[in-house]
Design a protein around this motif. Structure first.
Motif, mmCIF file in Angstrom:
data_model
loop_
_atom_site.group_PDB
_atom_site.id
_atom_site.type_symbol
_atom_site.label_atom_id
_atom_site.label_comp_id
_atom_site.label_asym_id
_atom_site.label_seq_id
_atom_site.Cartn_x
_atom_site.Cartn_y
_atom_site.Cartn_z
ATOM 1 N N LEU A 1 0.802 -1.219 0.000
ATOM 2 C CA LEU A 1 0.000 0.000 0.000
ATOM 3 C C LEU A 1 0.836 1.272 0.000
ATOM 4 N N LEU A 2 2.165 1.091 -0.022
ATOM 5 C CA LEU A 2 3.041 2.249 0.148
ATOM 6 C C LEU A 2 2.785 3.348 -0.882
ATOM 7 N N VAL A 3 2.664 2.941 -2.133
ATOM 8 C CA VAL A 3 2.470 3.935 -3.191
ATOM 9 C C VAL A 3 1.165 4.706 -2.964
ATOM 10 N N ASP A 4 0.107 3.962 -2.695
ATOM 11 C CA ASP A 4 -1.186 4.604 -2.443
ATOM 12 C C ASP A 4 -1.117 5.503 -1.214
ATOM 13 N N TYR A 5 -0.375 5.018 -0.220
ATOM 14 C CA TYR A 5 -0.199 5.795 1.011
ATOM 15 C C TYR A 5 0.451 7.144 0.706
ATOM 16 N N ASP B 1 11.881 3.021 7.961
ATOM 17 C CA ASP B 1 13.093 3.178 7.162
ATOM 18 C C ASP B 1 12.785 3.029 5.687
ATOM 19 N N PHE B 2 12.032 1.991 5.399
ATOM 20 C CA PHE B 2 11.679 1.716 4.012
ATOM 21 C C PHE B 2 10.900 2.892 3.420
ATOM 22 N N LEU B 3 9.980 3.413 4.196
ATOM 23 C CA LEU B 3 9.196 4.555 3.756
ATOM 24 C C LEU B 3 10.104 5.754 3.467
ATOM 25 N N ASP B 4 11.028 6.011 4.384
ATOM 26 C CA ASP B 4 11.956 7.141 4.200
ATOM 27 C C ASP B 4 12.803 6.963 2.953
ATOM 28 N N GLN B 5 13.298 5.742 2.781
ATOM 29 C CA GLN B 5 14.140 5.478 1.621
ATOM 30 C C GLN B 5 13.352 5.616 0.336
ATOM 31 N N LEU C 1 -5.472 6.500 -0.101
ATOM 32 C CA LEU C 1 -6.048 5.421 0.718
ATOM 33 C C LEU C 1 -7.237 5.933 1.515
ATOM 34 N N PRO C 2 -8.176 5.023 1.804
ATOM 35 C CA PRO C 2 -9.256 5.391 2.727
ATOM 36 C C PRO C 2 -8.636 5.808 4.059
ATOM 37 N N GLU C 3 -9.313 6.699 4.735
ATOM 38 C CA GLU C 3 -8.736 7.292 5.948
ATOM 39 C C GLU C 3 -8.351 6.257 7.004
ATOM 40 N N ASP C 4 -9.202 5.258 7.199
ATOM 41 C CA ASP C 4 -8.893 4.273 8.240
ATOM 42 C C ASP C 4 -7.686 3.419 7.866
ATOM 43 N N ARG C 5 -7.534 3.165 6.557
ATOM 44 C CA ARG C 5 -6.389 2.397 6.066
ATOM 45 C C ARG C 5 -5.115 3.206 6.282
ATOM 46 N N GLU C 6 -5.194 4.472 5.950
ATOM 47 C CA GLU C 6 -4.041 5.354 6.088
ATOM 48 C C GLU C 6 -3.617 5.442 7.556
ATOM 49 N N LYS C 7 -4.612 5.525 8.418
ATOM 50 C CA LYS C 7 -4.334 5.597 9.847
ATOM 51 C C LYS C 7 -3.677 4.318 10.355
ATOM 52 N N ALA C 8 -4.155 3.198 9.850
ATOM 53 C CA ALA C 8 -3.577 1.913 10.246
ATOM 54 C C ALA C 8 -2.113 1.830 9.825
ATOM 55 N N LEU C 9 -1.813 2.353 8.631
ATOM 56 C CA LEU C 9 -0.428 2.352 8.172
ATOM 57 C C LEU C 9 0.415 3.294 9.026
ATOM 58 N N ASP C 10 -0.128 4.456 9.323
ATOM 59 C CA ASP C 10 0.572 5.396 10.195
ATOM 60 C C ASP C 10 0.993 4.711 11.485
ATOM 61 N N GLU C 11 0.043 4.017 12.065
ATOM 62 C CA GLU C 11 0.306 3.340 13.332
ATOM 63 C C GLU C 11 1.373 2.268 13.163
#
Ligand SMILES: [Zn+2]
Length: 78
Positions: free
Chosen positions: A12-16, A41-45, A21-31
């Motif tokens: 989901l990284l690209v969509d993120y 790290d992966f996200l930063d890279q 992404l739907p808000e709840d999905r985005e929040k779940a990824l944030d967490e």
């Protein structure tokens, strides 16, 4: 809602990053990112990579690569 796994983050990284992404999905990824340094790290890279590279990943990320990435992340964080 099912716990977000490292594999979900990769998938989901690209969509993120696109913010589509739907808000709840985005929040779940944030967490997940907050609780999982390897994924953060992966996200930063990924963010730091060139736009050209990003484009290539967005349009044509081979399944094998995605699977490998998920495997790597799952190994490095439990
Ligand atoms: Zn993770």
């Amino acid at each position: 809602m099912a716990k977000t796994s490292c594999r979900d983050c990769v998938d989901l990284l690209v969509d993120y990053l696109e913010g589509v992404l739907p808000e709840d999905r985005e929040k779940a990824l944030d967490e997940h990112f907050m609780a999982c340094p390897p994924c953060l790290d992966f996200l930063d890279q990924y963010r730091a990579s060139s736009s050209l590279c990003r484009k290539a990943i967005e349009t044509d990320m081979p399944d094998a690569l995605a699977a490998k990435l998920g495997e790597f992340l799952n190994k490095s964080c439990k």
